[in-house]
Write an enzyme that holds these catalytic residues in place. Structure first.
Site, short mmCIF file in Angstrom:
data_model
loop_
_atom_site.label_atom_id
_atom_site.label_comp_id
_atom_site.label_asym_id
_atom_site.label_seq_id
_atom_site.Cartn_x
_atom_site.Cartn_y
_atom_site.Cartn_z
N CYS A 177 86.42 62.40 13.30
CA CYS A 177 87.01 63.74 13.44
C CYS A 177 87.72 64.13 12.15
CB CYS A 177 87.96 63.74 14.63
SG CYS A 177 88.66 65.33 15.03
N CYS A 228 94.57 59.90 7.37
CA CYS A 228 93.40 60.66 7.80
C CYS A 228 92.17 60.33 6.95
CB CYS A 228 93.68 62.16 7.73
SG CYS A 228 93.98 62.77 6.06
FE1 SF4 Z 1 90.88 65.31 14.31
FE2 SF4 Z 1 92.16 63.98 12.44
FE3 SF4 Z 1 93.05 66.38 13.18
FE4 SF4 Z 1 93.29 64.34 14.84
S1 SF4 Z 1 94.29 64.52 12.81
S2 SF4 Z 1 92.52 66.39 15.38
S3 SF4 Z 1 91.48 63.13 14.42
S4 SF4 Z 1 91.16 65.97 12.18
#
Ligand code: SF4
Length: 238
Positions: free
Chosen positions: A115, A223
């Site tokens: 993600c 991240c």
């Molecule tokens: Fe997705 Fe990373 Fe944002 Fe969480 S922090 S919603 S895993 S992009």
């Protein structure tokens, strides 16, 4: 001049300097290559304030993941309107439908690395040139993974990164914010020392490590944008 030589020359010049002095050296010596990213956390606000004074034309990228807190978006809008910076919003080039297909409805829970890769890392890689120099608000006291941060160095992709706040503490940042009455995200007053996407950010108990509310309950604490070593793409990435 090679990037290795640039770092060998400039690092000793930057060590021990103030954030404003480091921004000025970076502007003078690496100016045309510089860019910045920010999610408008309190360290980012401090760095943006130095940038506003010394280097307002630098492109500042805000990565809109689609999951920012309302408070973060309001702060972005305020600073974008009032500070005269060159802020650019970037998003995944994948459609939301494609992202949901690839990640699932709760991709942030089921595969947060992927993600983050699709929603943050990939869009930044799209716009980052191979010779970009990255201005970042990373500080040594933010987490164990950032404890060795230097004012200048290579990131995990081999790009030059400048960290003007590298040896500033949380307390120094807040003193600066209060002294100059800078705006900040109100969630910081509600025990959110580090603020990312709302599904992956939790408040932190008094005395907890600054980034421990990010992906709480998992081992993930970055991240992927700032990892010192960049491995392969995360599992399942297309
Ligand atoms: Fe997705 Fe990373 Fe944002 Fe969480 S922090 S919603 S895993 S992009």
């Amino acid at each position: 001049m090679s990037d290795k030589k640039i770092i060998a020359d400039l690092l000793p010049e930057m060590v021990g300097k103030t954030p404003g002095e480091i921004v000025s050296i970076a502007r003078e010596r690496l100016g045309h290559r510089m860019m910045m990213t920010t999610a408008f956390g309190y360290s980012g606000i401090v760095l943006l304030s130095f940038v506003k004074d010394a280097y307002p034309e630098i492109p500042c990228y805000f990565i809109d993941t689609g999951f920012h807190f309302e408070e973060s978006l309001k702060l972005y809008q305020k600073i974008n309107l009032e500070w005269g910076l060159n802020i650019k919003v970037i998003r995944s080039m994948r459609s939301e439908e494609n992202l949901l297909n690839e990640l699932g409805q709760e991709g942030y829970k089921d595969n947060p690395d992927l993600c983050c890769y699709y929603r943050k890392v990939e869009p930044l890689m799209e716009i980052m040139k191979s010779d970009s120099v990255w201005l970042s608000a990373m500080r040594r006291d933010q987490s164990s993974t950032r404890a060795e941060t230097q004012p200048l160095g290579f990131d995990g992709r081999g790009q030059i990164k400048v960290n003007p706040l590298y040896n500033w503490t949380k307390e120094q940042c807040w003193t600066y914010i209060r002294k100059y009455n800078l705006p900040y995200n109100p969630l910081h007053d509600q025990f959110y020392p580090s603020i990312g996407c709302h599904p992956c950010t939790r408040p932190v108990d008094e005395g907890g490590e600054e980034r421990s509310g990010r992906w709480a309950g998992s081992e993930k604490i970055e991240c992927g944008l700032h990892l010192p070593e960049q491995g392969e793409k995360p599992r399942g990435a297309l």
